[in-house]
Design a protein around this motif. Structure first.
Motif, mmCIF file in Angstrom:
data_model
loop_
_atom_site.group_PDB
_atom_site.id
_atom_site.type_symbol
_atom_site.label_atom_id
_atom_site.label_comp_id
_atom_site.label_asym_id
_atom_site.label_seq_id
_atom_site.Cartn_x
_atom_site.Cartn_y
_atom_site.Cartn_z
ATOM 1 N N VAL A 34 5.619 5.395 33.980
ATOM 2 C CA VAL A 34 5.421 6.521 32.692
ATOM 3 C C VAL A 34 6.660 7.344 32.579
ATOM 4 N N PHE A 35 7.289 7.729 33.679
ATOM 5 C CA PHE A 35 8.270 8.656 33.604
ATOM 6 C C PHE A 35 9.890 8.263 33.675
ATOM 7 N N VAL A 36 10.049 6.728 33.667
ATOM 8 C CA VAL A 36 11.347 6.532 33.375
ATOM 9 C C VAL A 36 11.583 6.782 32.011
ATOM 10 N N PRO A 37 13.263 7.243 31.976
ATOM 11 C CA PRO A 37 13.508 8.044 30.386
ATOM 12 C C PRO A 37 13.623 6.690 29.380
ATOM 13 N N ARG A 38 13.305 7.155 28.418
ATOM 14 C CA ARG A 38 13.126 6.402 27.092
ATOM 15 C C ARG A 38 13.779 6.872 26.084
ATOM 16 N N SER A 39 14.510 7.896 25.951
ATOM 17 C CA SER A 39 15.299 8.356 24.856
ATOM 18 C C SER A 39 16.325 7.447 24.003
ATOM 19 N N ALA A 40 17.030 7.687 22.978
ATOM 20 C CA ALA A 40 17.883 6.934 22.466
ATOM 21 C C ALA A 40 19.123 6.357 23.391
ATOM 22 N N GLY A 41 19.414 7.206 24.316
ATOM 23 C CA GLY A 41 20.463 7.105 25.296
ATOM 24 C C GLY A 41 19.947 5.981 26.335
ATOM 25 N N PHE A 42 18.630 5.880 26.607
ATOM 26 C CA PHE A 42 18.059 5.094 27.720
ATOM 27 C C PHE A 42 17.181 3.951 27.387
ATOM 28 N N ASP A 43 17.314 3.505 25.897
ATOM 29 C CA ASP A 43 16.234 2.818 25.397
ATOM 30 C C ASP A 43 16.647 1.213 25.601
ATOM 31 N N ASN A 44 17.591 0.967 26.470
ATOM 32 C CA ASN A 44 17.935 -0.625 26.712
ATOM 33 C C ASN A 44 16.980 -1.046 27.719
ATOM 34 N N PRO A 45 16.356 -2.303 27.447
ATOM 35 C CA PRO A 45 15.247 -2.973 28.248
ATOM 36 C C PRO A 45 15.838 -3.141 29.601
ATOM 37 N N PHE A 46 16.968 -3.388 29.744
ATOM 38 C CA PHE A 46 17.786 -3.542 31.016
ATOM 39 C C PHE A 46 17.624 -2.259 31.939
ATOM 40 N N PHE A 47 17.901 -1.155 31.502
ATOM 41 C CA PHE A 47 17.727 -0.026 32.035
ATOM 42 C C PHE A 47 16.613 0.467 32.403
ATOM 43 N N ILE A 48 15.464 0.287 31.511
ATOM 44 C CA ILE A 48 14.080 0.751 31.665
ATOM 45 C C ILE A 48 13.378 -0.225 32.821
ATOM 46 N N PHE A 49 13.476 -1.494 32.706
ATOM 47 C CA PHE A 49 12.783 -2.184 33.598
ATOM 48 C C PHE A 49 13.542 -2.410 34.603
ATOM 49 N N GLY A 50 14.627 -2.378 34.561
ATOM 50 C CA GLY A 50 15.730 -2.634 35.731
ATOM 51 C C GLY A 50 15.333 -1.367 36.884
ATOM 52 N N THR A 51 15.317 -0.097 36.270
ATOM 53 C CA THR A 51 14.919 0.896 36.944
ATOM 54 C C THR A 51 13.428 0.845 37.538
ATOM 55 N N ILE A 52 12.515 0.348 36.863
ATOM 56 C CA ILE A 52 11.194 0.146 37.269
ATOM 57 C C ILE A 52 11.236 -0.883 38.357
ATOM 58 N N GLY A 53 11.665 -1.965 38.368
ATOM 59 C CA GLY A 53 11.991 -2.910 39.257
ATOM 60 C C GLY A 53 12.581 -2.543 40.545
ATOM 61 N N GLY A 54 13.805 -1.783 40.335
ATOM 62 C CA GLY A 54 14.795 -1.351 41.404
ATOM 63 C C GLY A 54 13.881 -0.441 42.267
ATOM 64 N N VAL A 55 13.204 0.515 41.540
ATOM 65 C CA VAL A 55 12.525 1.681 42.590
ATOM 66 C C VAL A 55 11.400 0.942 43.252
ATOM 67 N N ILE A 56 10.540 0.134 42.437
ATOM 68 C CA ILE A 56 9.458 -0.485 43.089
ATOM 69 C C ILE A 56 9.978 -1.635 44.175
ATOM 70 N N GLY A 57 10.992 -2.289 44.014
ATOM 71 C CA GLY A 57 11.509 -3.204 44.982
ATOM 72 C C GLY A 57 12.012 -2.443 46.063
ATOM 73 N N PHE A 58 12.731 -1.229 45.935
ATOM 74 C CA PHE A 58 13.177 -0.649 47.219
ATOM 75 C C PHE A 58 11.933 -0.067 48.028
ATOM 76 N N ALA A 59 10.962 0.445 47.255
ATOM 77 C CA ALA A 59 9.872 0.760 47.860
ATOM 78 C C ALA A 59 9.164 -0.199 48.732
ATOM 79 N N PHE A 60 9.452 -1.448 48.208
ATOM 80 C CA PHE A 60 8.588 -2.373 48.752
ATOM 81 C C PHE A 60 9.583 -2.788 50.241
ATOM 82 N N LEU A 61 10.656 -2.788 50.116
ATOM 83 C CA LEU A 61 11.368 -2.892 50.994
ATOM 84 C C LEU A 61 11.513 -1.981 52.332
ATOM 85 N N VAL A 62 11.115 -0.891 51.854
ATOM 86 C CA VAL A 62 10.829 0.270 52.978
ATOM 87 C C VAL A 62 9.552 0.121 53.525
#
Length: 416
Positions: free
Chosen positions: A22-50
């Motif tokens: 919900v809170f990953v940035p979605r403005s014009a500067g961050f609207d690239n799908p690679f950034f949005i879902f890469g961020t979501i996947g990266g954060v959840i993936g890191f938390a999973f490893l922890v």
């Protein structure tokens, strides 16, 4: 319950997948799908490893879901190779989508195995309240035309009250915003066990109306009845539910009649009943035309097209229909696998409806199947994230004592 100082870490761990989506940035500067879902996947993936620091075996059910997702990735690959001369970037993202969900469901499984039921429910409920408070704050600034959060969350599709009210909150899209509020409503109703949360429910309805999402406004009365049915799963009071549904429908009609001038998007719902046709809504009529054009191309294809679809093409990028989106892109084979997975998830959670998270999952799938008629609720990138997380939690809480890891240890000891 894990705490550090005055910070409840368990709540953050449990609520993480909901909050980050919900809170990953979605403005014009961050609207690239690679950034949005890469961020979501990266954060959840890191938390999973922890979370993997604490070992837990692999559940049979988790493995089955992984195989299903892997099969979807394989079918998507076949569709790409049969329709193009190679794998392009857009096609690769579609192949990675099921693998992304594997990480999400695995994280949910870890939470289900390692956390107590009451801690999980507390964390989800806390995240829901955080989300709704944040949407009220961001939505209010959009409704009065003050772009305070524009750097992080785009408001191009939002419109202030003095024009044609429509807010998007942190989602950047009014329909996606309406969907998130509906899911927050479901969590709050099903996990508030002591008393019915009247104020949050009214707040959720107000936000959905403000979003201008006609689909969510039409669904909300049924969501009230459905969640109340799940909430009173042992004994449903039919009279109370009928009275509630009549009051809500009367409220919606009164709202359309009184404030049609300020919420024209929602007021268009009235045209459906007056004209007796779904095409009374202009955006829906445009969808009908687009579906017909893509269907014609699909029908003119060969056997490979019918089996594996048209793949990732400019005219199949956005179809606003989950079923046609999967059918036209991955064919009859892809649609069959997608639907069979959804049926499996629904059946699995229904058989475990004593679990409150399973009830949330049932509600999520049920409304996603309905909204899938006018959006990509079961096939897009964003919508299935929460579903996979809920499913992982249910699998983890129901399979704690049936893990392959423990079985492997016993087999190894026997063999030695």
């Amino acid at each position: 319950m894990l705490t550090k100082g005055k910070v409840n870490l368990t709540r953050w761990i449990v609520g993480l997948p909901l909050l980050i989506t919900v809170f990953v940035p979605r403005s014009a500067g961050f609207d690239n799908p690679f950034f949005i879902f890469g961020t979501i996947g990266g954060v959840i993936g890191f938390a999973f490893l922890v979370q993997c620091v604490q070992r837990a075996g692999l559940s049979r059910t988790l493995f089955v879901v992984w195989v299903w997702l892997g099969l979807i990735a394989f079918i998507t690959t076949c569709s790409q190779l049969l329709n193009t001369s190679g794998l392009y970037t857009s096609g690769l993202t579609r192949i990675l989508r099921p693998l992304f969900y594997m990480v999400v469901v695995a994280y949910g499984y870890k939470i289900g195995v390692q956390k107590k039921g009451e801690d999980i429910e507390s964390g989800l409920l806390w995240a829901a309240y955080v989300i709704i408070i944040a949407q009220v704050v961001v939505g209010f600034t959009q409704s009065v035309g003050i772009d305070v959060f524009g750097l992080l969350y785009g408001s191009e599709k939002a419109s202030p009250l003095y024009k044609l009210l429509r807010i998007t909150g942190t989602m950047g899209n009014p329909n996606l915003f309406g969907w998130i509020i509906l899911q927050v409503f479901i969590i709050i109703v099903l996990l508030n066990k002591k008393e019915y949360p009247y104020i949050p429910v009214v707040l959720c309805f107000a936000l959905i109306v403000s979003s201008g999402s006609r689909t969510m406004v039409l669904i909300f009365p049924f969501a009230l009845i459905f969640t109340q049915t799940l909430r009173q799963s042992v004994r449903v009071r039919v009279g109370q539910l009928l009275m509630l549904s009549v009051l809500v429908l009367a409220g919606v009609v009164g709202l359309l009649w009184t404030f049609a001038e300020y919420i024209p998007y929602i007021a268009q719902v009235e045209k459906i009943f007056l004209e007796g046709s779904l095409s009374a809504i202009s955006s829906l009529e445009m969808r009908f035309i687009k579906w017909a054009n893509v269907a014609e191309r699909f029908s003119q294809g060969n056997w490979a097209t019918w089996l594996f679809g048209l793949s990732d093409r400019p005219f199949t990028q956005v179809l606003d229909n989950s079923y046609l989106f999967v059918l036209f892109r991955t064919g009859v084979v892809g649609l069959s696998v997608h639907l069979s997975l959804i049926v499996y998830i629904l059946g699995y959670c229904y058989n475990r409806r004593h679990n409150d998270v399973a009830k949330i999952c049932i509600a999520y799938v049920s409304f996603a199947l309905v909204t899938g008629l006018v959006s990509e609720s079961l096939a897009g990138w964003f919508f299935p994230i929460w579903l996979m997380y809920y499913l992982g939690i249910v699998i983890g809480t129901e399979n704690t004592n049936h893990e392959w890891g423990h079985m492997a240890k016993r087999i190894f000891r026997t063999a030695s």
